[in-house]
Design a protein around this motif. Structure first.
Motif, PDB file in Angstrom:
ATOM      1  N   GLY A   1      -1.407 -40.936 -27.407  1.00 47.48           N
ATOM      2  CA  GLY A   1      -2.103 -42.220 -27.396  1.00 47.48           C
ATOM      3  C   GLY A   1      -1.307 -43.286 -28.135  1.00 47.48           C
ATOM      4  N   ASP A   2      -0.730 -42.919 -29.286  1.00 44.79           N
ATOM      5  CA  ASP A   2       0.109 -43.850 -30.042  1.00 44.79           C
ATOM      6  C   ASP A   2       1.361 -44.214 -29.251  1.00 44.79           C
ATOM      7  OD1 ASP A   2      -1.762 -43.633 -32.083  1.00 44.79           O
ATOM      8  OD2 ASP A   2      -0.571 -42.174 -33.223  1.00 44.79           O
ATOM      9  N   TRP A   3       1.928 -43.232 -28.562  1.00 41.46           N
ATOM     10  CA  TRP A   3       3.113 -43.471 -27.750  1.00 41.46           C
ATOM     11  C   TRP A   3       2.815 -44.455 -26.621  1.00 41.46           C
ATOM     12  CZ3 TRP A   3       3.613 -42.417 -22.537  1.00 41.46           C
ATOM     13  CH2 TRP A   3       4.869 -42.684 -21.985  1.00 41.46           C
ATOM     14  N   MET A   4       1.602 -44.379 -26.053  1.00 38.46           N
ATOM     15  CA  MET A   4       1.232 -45.300 -24.976  1.00 38.46           C
ATOM     16  C   MET A   4       1.340 -46.749 -25.429  1.00 38.46           C
ATOM     17  SD  MET A   4      -1.967 -43.797 -22.791  1.00 38.46           S
ATOM     18  CE  MET A   4      -2.114 -45.150 -21.641  1.00 38.46           C
ATOM     19  N   VAL A   5       0.895 -47.024 -26.658  1.00 33.92           N
ATOM     20  CA  VAL A   5       0.999 -48.379 -27.201  1.00 33.92           C
ATOM     21  C   VAL A   5       2.465 -48.787 -27.263  1.00 33.92           C
ATOM     22  CG1 VAL A   5       0.640 -49.823 -29.254  1.00 33.92           C
ATOM     23  CG2 VAL A   5      -1.140 -48.204 -28.535  1.00 33.92           C
ATOM     24  N   TYR A   6       3.290 -47.925 -27.819  1.00 35.00           N
ATOM     25  CA  TYR A   6       4.724 -48.212 -27.921  1.00 35.00           C
ATOM     26  C   TYR A   6       5.327 -48.434 -26.533  1.00 35.00           C
ATOM     27  CZ  TYR A   6       9.709 -47.415 -28.348  1.00 35.00           C
ATOM     28  OH  TYR A   6      11.064 -47.537 -28.236  1.00 35.00           O
ATOM     29  N   ALA A   7       5.015 -47.556 -25.591  1.00 36.80           N
ATOM     30  CA  ALA A   7       5.604 -47.637 -24.252  1.00 36.80           C
ATOM     31  C   ALA A   7       5.211 -48.922 -23.542  1.00 36.80           C
ATOM     32  CB  ALA A   7       5.180 -46.423 -23.424  1.00 36.80           C
ATOM     33  N   VAL A   8       3.955 -49.332 -23.653  1.00 35.40           N
ATOM     34  CA  VAL A   8       3.499 -50.569 -23.022  1.00 35.40           C
ATOM     35  C   VAL A   8       4.216 -51.765 -23.650  1.00 35.40           C
ATOM     36  CG1 VAL A   8       1.512 -52.126 -22.751  1.00 35.40           C
ATOM     37  CG2 VAL A   8       1.259 -49.688 -22.251  1.00 35.40           C
ATOM     38  N   CYS A   9       4.269 -51.801 -24.971  1.00 34.58           N
ATOM     39  CA  CYS A   9       4.928 -52.919 -25.659  1.00 34.58           C
ATOM     40  C   CYS A   9       6.413 -52.976 -25.307  1.00 34.58           C
ATOM     41  CB  CYS A   9       4.751 -52.791 -27.170  1.00 34.58           C
ATOM     42  SG  CYS A   9       3.052 -53.037 -27.706  1.00 34.58           S
ATOM     43  N   GLN A  10       7.062 -51.838 -25.290  1.00 32.29           N
ATOM     44  CA  GLN A  10       8.488 -51.782 -24.961  1.00 32.29           C
ATOM     45  C   GLN A  10       8.731 -52.245 -23.521  1.00 32.29           C
ATOM     46  OE1 GLN A  10      10.580 -51.128 -27.379  1.00 32.29           O
ATOM     47  NE2 GLN A  10      12.358 -51.476 -26.094  1.00 32.29           N
ATOM     48  N   TRP A  11       7.871 -51.838 -22.625  1.00 37.79           N
ATOM     49  CA  TRP A  11       8.001 -52.219 -21.215  1.00 37.79           C
ATOM     50  C   TRP A  11       7.904 -53.736 -21.059  1.00 37.79           C
ATOM     51  CZ3 TRP A  11       4.099 -51.387 -16.737  1.00 37.79           C
ATOM     52  CH2 TRP A  11       4.770 -51.393 -15.504  1.00 37.79           C
ATOM     53  N   PHE A  12       6.927 -54.348 -21.756  1.00 31.30           N
ATOM     54  CA  PHE A  12       6.791 -55.803 -21.692  1.00 31.30           C
ATOM     55  C   PHE A  12       7.984 -56.498 -22.341  1.00 31.30           C
ATOM     56  CE2 PHE A  12       2.435 -55.122 -20.409  1.00 31.30           C
ATOM     57  CZ  PHE A  12       2.132 -56.250 -19.665  1.00 31.30           C
ATOM     58  N   LYS A  13       8.518 -55.912 -23.397  1.00 32.36           N
ATOM     59  CA  LYS A  13       9.658 -56.504 -24.093  1.00 32.36           C
ATOM     60  C   LYS A  13      10.907 -56.491 -23.208  1.00 32.36           C
ATOM     61  CE  LYS A  13       9.985 -55.513 -28.426  1.00 32.36           C
ATOM     62  NZ  LYS A  13      10.238 -54.815 -29.705  1.00 32.36           N
ATOM     63  N   GLU A  14      11.078 -55.434 -22.430  1.00 37.52           N
ATOM     64  CA  GLU A  14      12.286 -55.261 -21.626  1.00 37.52           C
ATOM     65  C   GLU A  14      12.199 -55.897 -20.241  1.00 37.52           C
ATOM     66  OE1 GLU A  14      12.909 -51.050 -21.544  1.00 37.52           O
ATOM     67  OE2 GLU A  14      13.483 -50.978 -23.655  1.00 37.52           O
ATOM     68  N   ASN A  15      11.026 -56.282 -19.794  1.00 40.13           N
ATOM     69  CA  ASN A  15      10.844 -56.800 -18.440  1.00 40.13           C
ATOM     70  C   ASN A  15      10.054 -58.097 -18.463  1.00 40.13           C
ATOM     71  OD1 ASN A  15      11.857 -54.406 -16.745  1.00 40.13           O
ATOM     72  ND2 ASN A  15      10.410 -53.467 -18.167  1.00 40.13           N
ATOM     73  N   ASP A  16      10.423 -59.000 -17.584  1.00 44.24           N
ATOM     74  CA  ASP A  16       9.689 -60.252 -17.437  1.00 44.24           C
ATOM     75  C   ASP A  16       8.742 -60.162 -16.242  1.00 44.24           C
ATOM     76  OD1 ASP A  16      10.962 -61.517 -19.548  1.00 44.24           O
ATOM     77  OD2 ASP A  16      12.600 -62.257 -18.283  1.00 44.24           O
ATOM     78  N   GLY A  17       7.616 -60.826 -16.370  1.00 40.72           N
ATOM     79  CA  GLY A  17       6.715 -60.967 -15.232  1.00 40.72           C
ATOM     80  C   GLY A  17       6.029 -59.699 -14.771  1.00 40.72           C
ATOM     81  N   ILE A  18       5.662 -58.824 -15.688  1.00 38.33           N
ATOM     82  CA  ILE A  18       4.940 -57.612 -15.291  1.00 38.33           C
ATOM     83  C   ILE A  18       3.555 -58.014 -14.797  1.00 38.33           C
ATOM     84  CG2 ILE A  18       3.900 -55.457 -16.121  1.00 38.33           C
ATOM     85  CD1 ILE A  18       6.265 -55.225 -18.057  1.00 38.33           C
ATOM     86  N   GLU A  19       3.222 -57.544 -13.625  1.00 38.60           N
ATOM     87  CA  GLU A  19       1.926 -57.837 -13.010  1.00 38.60           C
ATOM     88  C   GLU A  19       0.908 -56.768 -13.397  1.00 38.60           C
ATOM     89  OE1 GLU A  19       1.182 -60.512 -11.100  1.00 38.60           O
ATOM     90  OE2 GLU A  19       3.222 -61.297 -11.293  1.00 38.60           O
ATOM     91  N   ALA A  20      -0.367 -57.138 -13.339  1.00 38.02           N
ATOM     92  CA  ALA A  20      -1.445 -56.216 -13.716  1.00 38.02           C
ATOM     93  C   ALA A  20      -1.435 -54.951 -12.869  1.00 38.02           C
ATOM     94  CB  ALA A  20      -2.793 -56.918 -13.628  1.00 38.02           C
ATOM     95  N   TYR A  21      -1.142 -55.071 -11.576  1.00 37.42           N
ATOM     96  CA  TYR A  21      -1.144 -53.883 -10.719  1.00 37.42           C
ATOM     97  C   TYR A  21      -0.019 -52.921 -11.105  1.00 37.42           C
ATOM     98  CZ  TYR A  21       2.776 -55.654  -7.927  1.00 37.42           C
ATOM     99  OH  TYR A  21       4.003 -56.092  -7.513  1.00 37.42           O
ATOM    100  N   GLU A  22       1.106 -53.452 -11.604  1.00 33.39           N
ATOM    101  CA  GLU A  22       2.206 -52.585 -12.055  1.00 33.39           C
ATOM    102  C   GLU A  22       1.803 -51.833 -13.315  1.00 33.39           C
ATOM    103  OE1 GLU A  22       6.183 -54.987 -10.751  1.00 33.39           O
ATOM    104  OE2 GLU A  22       4.949 -55.907 -12.332  1.00 33.39           O
ATOM    105  N   LEU A  23       1.161 -52.546 -14.229  1.00 33.84           N
ATOM    106  CA  LEU A  23       0.686 -51.913 -15.458  1.00 33.84           C
ATOM    107  C   LEU A  23      -0.405 -50.896 -15.142  1.00 33.84           C
ATOM    108  CD1 LEU A  23       0.792 -51.666 -18.511  1.00 33.84           C
ATOM    109  CD2 LEU A  23      -0.801 -53.602 -18.649  1.00 33.84           C
ATOM    110  N   GLU A  24      -1.265 -51.220 -14.181  1.00 34.61           N
ATOM    111  CA  GLU A  24      -2.317 -50.285 -13.757  1.00 34.61           C
ATOM    112  C   GLU A  24      -1.700 -48.972 -13.265  1.00 34.61           C
ATOM    113  OE1 GLU A  24      -6.001 -49.963 -10.544  1.00 34.61           O
ATOM    114  OE2 GLU A  24      -4.567 -51.612 -10.393  1.00 34.61           O
ATOM    115  N   ASP A  25      -0.670 -49.082 -12.431  1.00 33.32           N
ATOM    116  CA  ASP A  25       0.013 -47.882 -11.927  1.00 33.32           C
ATOM    117  C   ASP A  25       0.624 -47.078 -13.065  1.00 33.32           C
ATOM    118  OD1 ASP A  25      -0.685 -48.562  -9.342  1.00 33.32           O
ATOM    119  OD2 ASP A  25       1.297 -49.376  -8.834  1.00 33.32           O
ATOM    120  N   PHE A  26       1.238 -47.768 -14.009  1.00 37.91           N
ATOM    121  CA  PHE A  26       1.857 -47.099 -15.153  1.00 37.91           C
ATOM    122  C   PHE A  26       0.806 -46.363 -15.987  1.00 37.91           C
ATOM    123  CE2 PHE A  26       2.949 -47.303 -19.702  1.00 37.91           C
ATOM    124  CZ  PHE A  26       4.037 -46.450 -19.711  1.00 37.91           C
TER     125      PHE A  26
END
Length: 191
Positions: free
Chosen positions: A41-66
């Motif tokens: 669960g803690d890793w999920m927070v890190y992974a989401v934050c890292q993903w947003f940091k490394e990528n621009d324009g992440i859409e809700a449907y992409e995050l939903e899939d992840f």
């Protein structure tokens, strides 16, 4: 989002949003992810934050899939209550607010997040089984009620509450087994 304080605020927002998500908290509290459920669960927070940091324009449907993939892979859990897209949209909105420096708005929105409603979830135990002789399907009787949406925009559909009226639902667990070994349980018609 270049500012470090924005990154920290976004990480806090993701942490609070994921901790308010009943599906994830249920999976963590009941150890669906094994002995290291809390760490996952803690890793999920890190992974989401890292993903947003490394990528621009992440859409809700992409995050939903992840998030759906992480729930399935790490917690053997599939969320079919509609909360995945709502959590994803909330996280994307928080990211855009943090990126534009709207700290006060982020803090106010985070204050409105409810606690996860794990205590209101009911077990999917089987009370009685009825076999359909023609198809071989098994129907299970249970009682549950999925409530409507919460006042502040967080889905109350995240929770399954026991209802005093004890309305019965048919659950079709039949011989439907996916290739990956999962048994699919579908919501049936209310009687």
């Amino acid at each position: 989002m270049a500012a470090s304080s924005g990154d920290t605020l976004f990480e806090s927002a993701v942490t609070k949003i994921l901790k308010s998500w009943t599906v994830l908290e249920l999976a963590i509290n009941h150890g669906f992810g094994g002995a290291h459920s809390q760490e996952k669960g803690d890793w999920m927070v890190y992974a989401v934050c890292q993903w947003f940091k490394e990528n621009d324009g992440i859409e809700a449907y992409e995050l939903e899939d992840f998030l759906a993939d992480v729930l399935n892979t790490e917690f053997d859990t599939i969320a079919e209550d509609g909360s995945l897209i709502q959590i994803s949209e909330m996280i994307c909105k928080m990211y855009s607010l943090c990126a534009s420096g709207q700290t006060i708005d982020v803090v106010e929105r985070l204050k409105l997040l409810p606690s996860p409603q794990v205590q209101h979830c009911v077990s999917a135990t089987v009370c009685q089984e009825e076999n359909d002789e023609e198809t071989g399907d098994v129907f299970c009787n249970g009682s549950s009620d999925v409530s409507g949406s919460h006042e502040n925009g967080v889905p109350a559909a995240q929770t399954t509450r026991a209802d005093n009226s004890h309305q019965e639902e048919e659950m079709d667990t039949g011989d439907v087994e996916a290739d990956d070994g999962w048994t699919v349980v579908k919501k049936g018609k209310r009687r």
